[in-house]
Scaffold this active site. Sequence first.
Site, PDB file in Angstrom:
ATOM      1  N   TYR A 100      80.129  21.432  44.462  1.00  0.00           N
ATOM      2  CA  TYR A 100      81.187  20.841  43.655  1.00  0.00           C
ATOM      3  C   TYR A 100      82.051  19.952  44.563  1.00  0.00           C
ATOM      4  O   TYR A 100      82.457  20.376  45.658  1.00  0.00           O
ATOM      5  CB  TYR A 100      82.023  21.966  43.053  1.00  0.00           C
ATOM      6  N   ASP A 168      79.423  30.747  44.117  1.00  0.00           N
ATOM      7  CA  ASP A 168      80.106  30.079  43.012  1.00  0.00           C
ATOM      8  C   ASP A 168      79.133  30.098  41.833  1.00  0.00           C
ATOM      9  O   ASP A 168      78.142  29.366  41.811  1.00  0.00           O
ATOM     10  CB  ASP A 168      80.470  28.643  43.432  1.00  0.00           C
TER      11      ASP A 168
HETATM   12  C1  LIG Z   1      84.883  22.895  38.153  1.00  0.00           C
HETATM   13  C2  LIG Z   1      84.260  23.618  39.264  1.00  0.00           C
HETATM   14  C3  LIG Z   1      85.029  24.168  40.295  1.00  0.00           C
HETATM   15  C4  LIG Z   1      86.521  24.000  40.359  1.00  0.00           C
HETATM   16  O1  LIG Z   1      87.179  24.608  39.286  1.00  0.00           O
HETATM   17  P1  LIG Z   1      88.549  24.075  38.639  1.00  0.00           P
HETATM   18  O2  LIG Z   1      88.766  25.062  37.559  1.00  0.00           O
HETATM   19  O3  LIG Z   1      88.326  22.688  38.177  1.00  0.00           O
HETATM   20  O4  LIG Z   1      89.577  24.139  39.710  1.00  0.00           O
HETATM   21  C5  LIG Z   1      84.376  24.862  41.286  1.00  0.00           C
HETATM   22  N1  LIG Z   1      83.026  24.989  41.292  1.00  0.00           N
HETATM   23  C6  LIG Z   1      82.253  24.454  40.334  1.00  0.00           C
HETATM   24  C7  LIG Z   1      80.776  24.639  40.396  1.00  0.00           C
HETATM   25  C8  LIG Z   1      82.839  23.753  39.292  1.00  0.00           C
HETATM   26  O5  LIG Z   1      82.068  23.219  38.356  1.00  0.00           O
END
Ligand SMILES: *Cc1c(COP(=O)(O)O)cnc(C)c1O
Length: 375
Positions: A100, A168
């Site tokens: 990201y 993540d």
């Molecule tokens: C959107 C996203 C983030 C960050 O999240 P926010 O809620 O926008 O701060 C982190 N990792 C991935 C894979 C994302 O798609």
Amino acid sequence: MGGRFETRAIHAGSEPDPLTGAVVPPIYAVSTFQQEAPGVHKGFDYSRADNPTRQRLERALAELEGAKYAAAFASGVAATAAILTLLEPGDHVLAGDDLYGGTYRLFEQIYRKYGLAFDYADLSDPANVRLRENTRLIWLETPTNPLLKIIDIQAIAERKGDALLAVDNTFASPYLQNPLALGADLVLHSSTKYLGGHSDLIGGAVMTNDPELYERLKFVQKSVGAVPSPFDCFLVHRGIKTLAVRMKAHCENALKIAQFLAAHPKVERVYYPGLEGHPGHEVARRQMRDFGGMVSFELGGDVRAFFKTLKVFTLAESLGGVESLANHPATMTHASIPKEERERRGIRDSLVRLSVGIEHPDDLIEDLERALAAA
Ligand SMILES: *Cc1c(COP(=O)(O)O)cnc(C)c1O
């Protein structure tokens, strides 16, 4: 709570309000709590430290990942920052190289100056896990963003040594994949995406089974203060109740669209782990329940005309909502990565990323057909 995923998603943290019997518990829009005597209270003293609506959401989040604990944050990025706060200056982080964009920016432009070192490797080949003496954290996304590479979480966990493994899990959602069961120490979500599911909030969360990590995260949550509002907690919790039905529809539509794109003459390459030719297809079969709602492809045509012609797909950043979105990583989500580095990672100007929503698949395919004809 127990039960299967669909049942847990609806009931975890959602017991009726003990005071009134309300089937949907009220939103505790409150900052502070009355104390009977100094230090004597009902478990809440100040909403940055803890709030009943947030606590219910955290119970639901933990249940979804099969975790003992969850901590909710004001955004996915705030949740990522909370994990980095567990490290010390001089520590090294090994991260996947398809990340990201905001995570990359946080690593490079904020945390590097506090003495953390970051390296990036293509972790879809587990042999690329090379640890230094000071490697304290391995950070990965799978499927990756935006190229939808699949990383074998269990294979990475077997190579993590003394480092913590953080996954993540935003792209998969807890419905499709549960990294803690595969050996991860921490799971992160941007609840802005599939958990919320309606593109109407910003939120994040970290889940773990380790009581010590959880205590430290709770301390960071309260001390740094990037906490979600009770209303946003309510929205995420409401979204979670339909996560399973939404994910089934996202996956079904995404596969149809990936197959349509793969057969289209203006499409040079499709990235979707559900296609048999995808290099991570076998690993995805093993570690995911289905292949997700994200599809990327290389367009052999005029990218601007393509985006301009789309009607059902909205040109916008983000993903995971019920509505379909189209994104141009090179100028939108991944613009914060320098061009040279971006292209080295395979994010070319011809790359299009779709967040496939849950509209009727024929309407989505007709929309893409029109836009591809115009490209
Ligand atoms: C959107 C996203 C983030 C960050 O999240 P926010 O809620 O926008 O701060 C982190 N990792 C991935 C894979 C994302 O798609």
